[in-house]
Design a protein around this motif. Structure first.
Motif, PDB file in Angstrom:
ATOM      1  N   ALA A 279       0.820  -1.216   0.000  1.00 17.65           N
ATOM      2  CA  ALA A 279       0.000   0.000   0.000  1.00 17.65           C
ATOM      3  C   ALA A 279       0.852   1.264   0.000  1.00 17.65           C
ATOM      4  CB  ALA A 279      -0.927   0.002   1.208  1.00 17.65           C
ATOM      5  N   ASP A 280       2.022   1.209   0.637  1.00 20.46           N
ATOM      6  CA  ASP A 280       2.860   2.404   0.733  1.00 20.46           C
ATOM      7  C   ASP A 280       3.368   2.873  -0.614  1.00 20.46           C
ATOM      8  OD1 ASP A 280       4.305  -0.052   0.795  1.00 20.46           O
ATOM      9  OD2 ASP A 280       6.105   1.003   1.440  1.00 20.46           O
ATOM     10  N   GLU A 281       3.382   1.986  -1.620  1.00 15.09           N
ATOM     11  CA  GLU A 281       3.864   2.361  -2.951  1.00 15.09           C
ATOM     12  C   GLU A 281       2.743   2.911  -3.827  1.00 15.09           C
ATOM     13  OE1 GLU A 281       6.680  -0.636  -4.595  1.00 15.09           O
ATOM     14  OE2 GLU A 281       6.293  -1.654  -2.689  1.00 15.09           O
ATOM     15  N   GLU A 282       1.500   2.752  -3.389  1.00 14.89           N
ATOM     16  CA  GLU A 282       0.339   3.311  -4.090  1.00 14.89           C
ATOM     17  C   GLU A 282       0.316   2.919  -5.567  1.00 14.89           C
ATOM     18  OE1 GLU A 282      -0.827   7.323  -3.014  1.00 14.89           O
ATOM     19  OE2 GLU A 282       0.709   7.347  -1.449  1.00 14.89           O
ATOM     20  N   LEU A 283       0.568   1.627  -5.826  1.00 14.05           N
ATOM     21  CA  LEU A 283       0.644   1.154  -7.207  1.00 14.05           C
ATOM     22  C   LEU A 283      -0.722   0.943  -7.839  1.00 14.05           C
ATOM     23  CD1 LEU A 283       3.493  -1.519  -6.821  1.00 14.05           C
ATOM     24  CD2 LEU A 283       3.686   0.865  -7.603  1.00 14.05           C
ATOM     25  N   SER A 284      -1.775   0.905  -7.034  1.00 18.77           N
ATOM     26  CA  SER A 284      -3.105   0.619  -7.558  1.00 18.77           C
ATOM     27  C   SER A 284      -4.127   1.502  -6.866  1.00 18.77           C
ATOM     28  CB  SER A 284      -3.462  -0.858  -7.321  1.00 18.77           C
ATOM     29  OG  SER A 284      -3.702  -1.076  -5.947  1.00 18.77           O
ATOM     30  N   PRO A 285      -5.325   1.638  -7.455  1.00 18.51           N
ATOM     31  CA  PRO A 285      -6.368   2.440  -6.798  1.00 18.51           C
ATOM     32  C   PRO A 285      -6.711   1.921  -5.410  1.00 18.51           C
ATOM     33  CG  PRO A 285      -6.964   2.013  -9.085  1.00 18.51           C
ATOM     34  CD  PRO A 285      -5.762   1.173  -8.789  1.00 18.51           C
ATOM     35  N   ILE A 286      -6.716   0.595  -5.221  1.00 19.82           N
ATOM     36  CA  ILE A 286      -7.059   0.047  -3.906  1.00 19.82           C
ATOM     37  C   ILE A 286      -5.989   0.423  -2.883  1.00 19.82           C
ATOM     38  CG2 ILE A 286      -7.435  -2.084  -2.616  1.00 19.82           C
ATOM     39  CD1 ILE A 286      -8.714  -3.251  -5.130  1.00 19.82           C
ATOM     40  N   ALA A 287      -4.732   0.357  -3.280  1.00 17.81           N
ATOM     41  CA  ALA A 287      -3.656   0.790  -2.376  1.00 17.81           C
ATOM     42  C   ALA A 287      -3.814   2.264  -2.025  1.00 17.81           C
ATOM     43  CB  ALA A 287      -2.300   0.542  -3.021  1.00 17.81           C
ATOM     44  N   ARG A 288      -4.189   3.062  -3.004  1.00 15.69           N
ATOM     45  CA  ARG A 288      -4.338   4.494  -2.752  1.00 15.69           C
ATOM     46  C   ARG A 288      -5.524   4.803  -1.844  1.00 15.69           C
ATOM     47  NH1 ARG A 288      -2.323   4.395  -8.087  1.00 15.69           N
ATOM     48  NH2 ARG A 288      -4.363   4.549  -9.105  1.00 15.69           N
ATOM     49  N   LEU A 289      -6.506   3.919  -1.794  1.00 16.62           N
ATOM     50  CA  LEU A 289      -7.615   4.096  -0.855  1.00 16.62           C
ATOM     51  C   LEU A 289      -7.163   3.862   0.586  1.00 16.62           C
ATOM     52  CD1 LEU A 289     -10.525   2.259  -2.720  1.00 16.62           C
ATOM     53  CD2 LEU A 289     -10.281   4.729  -2.404  1.00 16.62           C
ATOM     54  N   HIS A 290      -6.254   2.920   0.784  1.00 19.04           N
ATOM     55  CA  HIS A 290      -5.792   2.579   2.124  1.00 19.04           C
ATOM     56  C   HIS A 290      -4.713   3.524   2.643  1.00 19.04           C
ATOM     57  CE1 HIS A 290      -7.756  -1.350   2.902  1.00 19.04           C
ATOM     58  NE2 HIS A 290      -7.769  -1.454   1.592  1.00 19.04           N
ATOM     59  N   ARG A 291      -3.979   4.137   1.748  1.00 15.79           N
ATOM     60  CA  ARG A 291      -2.791   4.874   2.158  1.00 15.79           C
ATOM     61  C   ARG A 291      -3.068   6.074   3.065  1.00 15.79           C
ATOM     62  NH1 ARG A 291       1.906   4.207   4.115  1.00 15.79           N
ATOM     63  NH2 ARG A 291       3.471   5.700   3.438  1.00 15.79           N
TER      64      ARG A 291
END
Length: 275
Positions: free
Chosen positions: A97-109
């Motif tokens: 999640a810290d790398e924000e590689l996907s929309p889902i990761a960017r939701l959690h960050r």
């Protein structure tokens, strides 16, 4: 007392059962008032007035909001309530999640960033792709085939039960403050290799087929997935198409003392579903 948000999801349901089986004081949180009982409370992330009462007497929060455009705001609302209550927070996030590689990761960050600078006691869990996603694939039973957006590289799929077991240990033991755990299964498989496991265990041919991203998106929406989630999953596939989700960690074993579930064992457990 532990407040368990996301209690109706795959991980939340398994975690609630795990904690109750161990006799751990836990309070499930639901948005549906019909689910409120002696040990379950009303909590609506979008209604801050419901957060304080849900946290009354709570010292630890398991944080998981539903995936969607409002997820960051919802999780930040809960973190503010946890800060006021002085509660420890265990946040269920996603892989890398810290790398924000996907929309889902960017939701959690946003919640991850807020949590690490909050002054609260915190732990973050970042599981890889869930094995339970295959349970959406009724075509395995019906036609001996499953489709996913194209990913060529291996993935270290994890069972949601293992995520729940790891979360239970973090929630009920010391030594996890300020830690981030990357949770995976015991080995990484490509979708082609996963199809071979299905074939071996089920005793029938199972194939993996992939479609161009636009066709894969249409198929997911046709199976009832909301457009936002379908778009997000396509972006996840693009992010990991040629690598990045193949790492295997020992975190489940380290936290629980038991190995993570093998892919073949997952298929055996759900043999009736897969046919």
């Amino acid at each position: 007392m532990i407040l368990l948000t996301g209690a109706s999801g795959n991980v939340g349901t398994a975690l609630l059962a795990e904690l109750r089986a161990e006799g751990v004081p836990v309070r499930a949180a639901y948005r549906d008032p019909r689910k409120v009982t002696e040990d379950a409370v009303l909590l609506d992330f979008a209604v801050p007035d419901t957060l304080g009462p849900a946290l009354d007497g709570v010292d630890t929060v398991f944080l998981l909001a539903a995936t969607g455009p409002d997820q960051p705001v919802h999780e930040l609302n809960l973190l503010e309530a946890a800060r006021k209550a002085g509660a420890r927070v265990v946040k269920l996030s996603v892989w890398r999640a810290d790398e924000e590689l996907s929309p889902i990761a960017r939701l959690h960050r946003p919640a991850e960033r807020a949590l690490t600078s909050s002054g609260l006691r915190w732990t973050i869990l970042r599981p890889n792709f869930y094995l339970q996603n295959f349970l959406r694939q009724t075509s395995i039973r019906e036609a001996g085939v499953f489709s996913q957006p194209l990913i060529n590289a291996p993935i270290s799929f994890i069972d949601t039960g293992d995520v729940a077991r790891a979360a239970a240990r973090v929630l009920t033991s010391d030594g996890h403050d300020g830690r981030i755990y990357d949770l995976t299964g015991p080995r990484a498989l490509t979708y082609v290799e996963a199809a071979e496991v299905f074939s071996d265990v089920l005793g029938k041919p199972v194939r993996y087929v992939h479609f161009p991203d636009d066709e894969a998106r249409a198929a997911m929406i046709g199976r009832g997935l909301p457009e936002f989630q379908a778009d997000a999953l396509i972006e996840v596939a693009r992010a990991y198409r040629d690598g990045g989700a193949e790492t295997v960690t020992s975190a489940v074993q380290d936290l629980t003392g038991e190995p993570a579930v093998e892919f073949a064992d997952f298929v055996r457990r759900h043999r009736d579903f897969f046919g």
